[in-house]
Write a protein that holds these residues in place. Structure first.
Motif, PDB file in Angstrom:
ATOM      1  N   HIS A 155       3.779   0.423   2.546  1.00 53.18           N
ATOM      2  CA  HIS A 155       3.384  -0.583   3.524  1.00 53.18           C
ATOM      3  C   HIS A 155       3.428  -1.961   2.872  1.00 53.18           C
ATOM      4  O   HIS A 155       2.948  -2.120   1.749  1.00 53.18           O
ATOM      5  CB  HIS A 155       1.940  -0.343   3.996  1.00 53.18           C
ATOM      6  CG  HIS A 155       1.665   1.063   4.419  1.00 53.18           C
ATOM      7  ND1 HIS A 155       1.439   1.401   5.741  1.00 53.18           N
ATOM      8  CD2 HIS A 155       1.543   2.219   3.719  1.00 53.18           C
ATOM      9  CE1 HIS A 155       1.199   2.706   5.820  1.00 53.18           C
ATOM     10  NE2 HIS A 155       1.263   3.221   4.602  1.00 53.18           N
ATOM     11  N   GLN A 194      -6.812   5.126  13.961  1.00 52.34           N
ATOM     12  CA  GLN A 194      -6.944   5.860  12.696  1.00 52.34           C
ATOM     13  C   GLN A 194      -7.203   7.349  12.959  1.00 52.34           C
ATOM     14  O   GLN A 194      -6.634   8.208  12.280  1.00 52.34           O
ATOM     15  CB  GLN A 194      -8.069   5.264  11.832  1.00 52.34           C
ATOM     16  CG  GLN A 194      -7.810   3.835  11.402  1.00 52.34           C
ATOM     17  CD  GLN A 194      -6.496   3.651  10.670  1.00 52.34           C
ATOM     18  OE1 GLN A 194      -6.040   4.520   9.934  1.00 52.34           O
ATOM     19  NE2 GLN A 194      -5.870   2.503  10.868  1.00 52.34           N
ATOM     20  N   GLY A 251      -3.452  10.481   3.787  1.00 54.45           N
ATOM     21  CA  GLY A 251      -4.338   9.393   3.382  1.00 54.45           C
ATOM     22  C   GLY A 251      -3.606   8.444   2.468  1.00 54.45           C
ATOM     23  O   GLY A 251      -2.435   8.634   2.142  1.00 54.45           O
ATOM     24  N   PHE A 252      -4.321   7.410   2.060  1.00 57.36           N
ATOM     25  CA  PHE A 252      -3.747   6.442   1.141  1.00 57.36           C
ATOM     26  C   PHE A 252      -3.889   6.946  -0.284  1.00 57.36           C
ATOM     27  O   PHE A 252      -4.851   7.633  -0.619  1.00 57.36           O
ATOM     28  CB  PHE A 252      -4.406   5.076   1.312  1.00 57.36           C
ATOM     29  CG  PHE A 252      -3.869   4.326   2.503  1.00 57.36           C
ATOM     30  CD1 PHE A 252      -2.766   3.515   2.378  1.00 57.36           C
ATOM     31  CD2 PHE A 252      -4.450   4.468   3.755  1.00 57.36           C
ATOM     32  CE1 PHE A 252      -2.237   2.842   3.467  1.00 57.36           C
ATOM     33  CE2 PHE A 252      -3.942   3.804   4.851  1.00 57.36           C
ATOM     34  CZ  PHE A 252      -2.824   2.979   4.703  1.00 57.36           C
ATOM     35  N   LEU A 303       0.855  -1.183   0.000  1.00 51.16           N
ATOM     36  CA  LEU A 303       0.000   0.000   0.000  1.00 51.16           C
ATOM     37  C   LEU A 303       0.894   1.237   0.000  1.00 51.16           C
ATOM     38  O   LEU A 303       2.056   1.176   0.401  1.00 51.16           O
ATOM     39  CB  LEU A 303      -0.893   0.028   1.247  1.00 51.16           C
ATOM     40  CG  LEU A 303      -1.777  -1.187   1.484  1.00 51.16           C
ATOM     41  CD1 LEU A 303      -2.373  -1.133   2.882  1.00 51.16           C
ATOM     42  CD2 LEU A 303      -2.859  -1.268   0.439  1.00 51.16           C
ATOM     43  N   HIS A 304       0.335   2.360  -0.407  1.00 52.55           N
ATOM     44  CA  HIS A 304       1.079   3.625  -0.456  1.00 52.55           C
ATOM     45  C   HIS A 304       0.241   4.706   0.212  1.00 52.55           C
ATOM     46  O   HIS A 304      -0.938   4.869  -0.099  1.00 52.55           O
ATOM     47  CB  HIS A 304       1.349   3.994  -1.926  1.00 52.55           C
ATOM     48  CG  HIS A 304       1.977   5.330  -2.100  1.00 52.55           C
ATOM     49  ND1 HIS A 304       1.633   6.165  -3.144  1.00 52.55           N
ATOM     50  CD2 HIS A 304       2.920   5.999  -1.399  1.00 52.55           C
ATOM     51  CE1 HIS A 304       2.347   7.279  -3.074  1.00 52.55           C
ATOM     52  NE2 HIS A 304       3.127   7.198  -2.011  1.00 52.55           N
ATOM     53  N   SER A 305       0.833   5.409   1.159  1.00 50.74           N
ATOM     54  CA  SER A 305       0.166   6.559   1.770  1.00 50.74           C
ATOM     55  C   SER A 305       1.161   7.712   1.817  1.00 50.74           C
ATOM     56  O   SER A 305       2.330   7.557   1.483  1.00 50.74           O
ATOM     57  CB  SER A 305      -0.370   6.217   3.169  1.00 50.74           C
ATOM     58  OG  SER A 305       0.673   5.843   4.041  1.00 50.74           O
ATOM     59  N   ARG A 306       0.680   8.884   2.230  1.00 44.78           N
ATOM     60  CA  ARG A 306       1.529  10.078   2.213  1.00 44.78           C
ATOM     61  C   ARG A 306       1.343  10.846   3.520  1.00 44.78           C
ATOM     62  O   ARG A 306       0.228  11.046   3.992  1.00 44.78           O
ATOM     63  CB  ARG A 306       1.166  10.947   1.022  1.00 44.78           C
ATOM     64  CG  ARG A 306       2.084  12.103   0.801  1.00 44.78           C
ATOM     65  CD  ARG A 306       1.889  12.659  -0.619  1.00 44.78           C
ATOM     66  NE  ARG A 306       2.768  13.765  -0.854  1.00 44.78           N
ATOM     67  CZ  ARG A 306       3.975  13.667  -1.393  1.00 44.78           C
ATOM     68  NH1 ARG A 306       4.426  12.505  -1.774  1.00 44.78           N
ATOM     69  NH2 ARG A 306       4.717  14.725  -1.567  1.00 44.78           N
ATOM     70  N   GLY A 350      -6.808   3.886  -2.164  1.00 42.61           N
ATOM     71  CA  GLY A 350      -6.410   3.211  -0.934  1.00 42.61           C
ATOM     72  C   GLY A 350      -6.208   1.723  -1.094  1.00 42.61           C
ATOM     73  O   GLY A 350      -5.907   1.032  -0.139  1.00 42.61           O
ATOM     74  N   VAL A 373      -1.052  11.630   8.665  1.00 39.68           N
ATOM     75  CA  VAL A 373      -1.177  11.026   7.337  1.00 39.68           C
ATOM     76  C   VAL A 373      -2.269  11.718   6.527  1.00 39.68           C
ATOM     77  O   VAL A 373      -3.398  11.842   6.987  1.00 39.68           O
ATOM     78  CB  VAL A 373      -1.482   9.508   7.455  1.00 39.68           C
ATOM     79  CG1 VAL A 373      -1.589   8.865   6.089  1.00 39.68           C
ATOM     80  CG2 VAL A 373      -0.424   8.818   8.292  1.00 39.68           C
ATOM     81  N   ASP A 387       6.431   9.964   1.497  1.00 42.01           N
ATOM     82  CA  ASP A 387       5.734   8.778   0.996  1.00 42.01           C
ATOM     83  C   ASP A 387       6.000   7.575   1.893  1.00 42.01           C
ATOM     84  O   ASP A 387       7.145   7.300   2.263  1.00 42.01           O
ATOM     85  CB  ASP A 387       6.174   8.456  -0.429  1.00 42.01           C
ATOM     86  CG  ASP A 387       5.690   9.495  -1.412  1.00 42.01           C
ATOM     87  OD1 ASP A 387       4.463   9.720  -1.466  1.00 42.01           O
ATOM     88  OD2 ASP A 387       6.526  10.089  -2.110  1.00 42.01           O
TER      89      ASP A 387
END
Length: 104
Positions: free
Chosen positions: A52, A76, A85-86, A6-9, A90, A83, A49
């Protein structure tokens, strides 16, 4: 067992605080993640960045179970200060290649 990425920022300026929050994640959160079928979760950071790697029985089922869990909801809410968000929807990143799966 499924592995997915997964990628979130992160929100700008929260990089160090985010790392401190993960120095010791709440034990009760790890318990509810295990109960949802998540056996491992690793996070790497490059700038803002986050990437996960999640190992679980069934990601969709785990997410659905955690969505109704008060411990995960508290986590959360707490992490939303760090964060953005994803990425995109997501969902998992598209798998491209794994060395160990290539034969020959």
């Amino acid at each position: 067992m499924t592995r997915l990425a997964l990628h979130s920022r992160l929100i700008a300026g929260t990089e160090e605080s985010y790392a401190l929050e993960h120095a010791r994640v709440w034990p009760e959160l790890i318990g509810v993640m295990n109960a949802a079928g998540i056996t491992d979760w690793s996070i790497w950071r490059s700038g803002r960045d986050l990437f996960h790697l999640v190992e679980c029985d069934d990601y969709e089922a785990a997410v659905a179970q955690l969505a109704n869990d008060p411990v995960d909801q508290r986590w959360q809410q707490h992490m939303s200060q760090f964060v953005e968000g994803f990425a995109e929807n997501g969902g998992p990143l598209q798998h491209v290649w794994t060395m160990s799966l290539q034969t020959g």
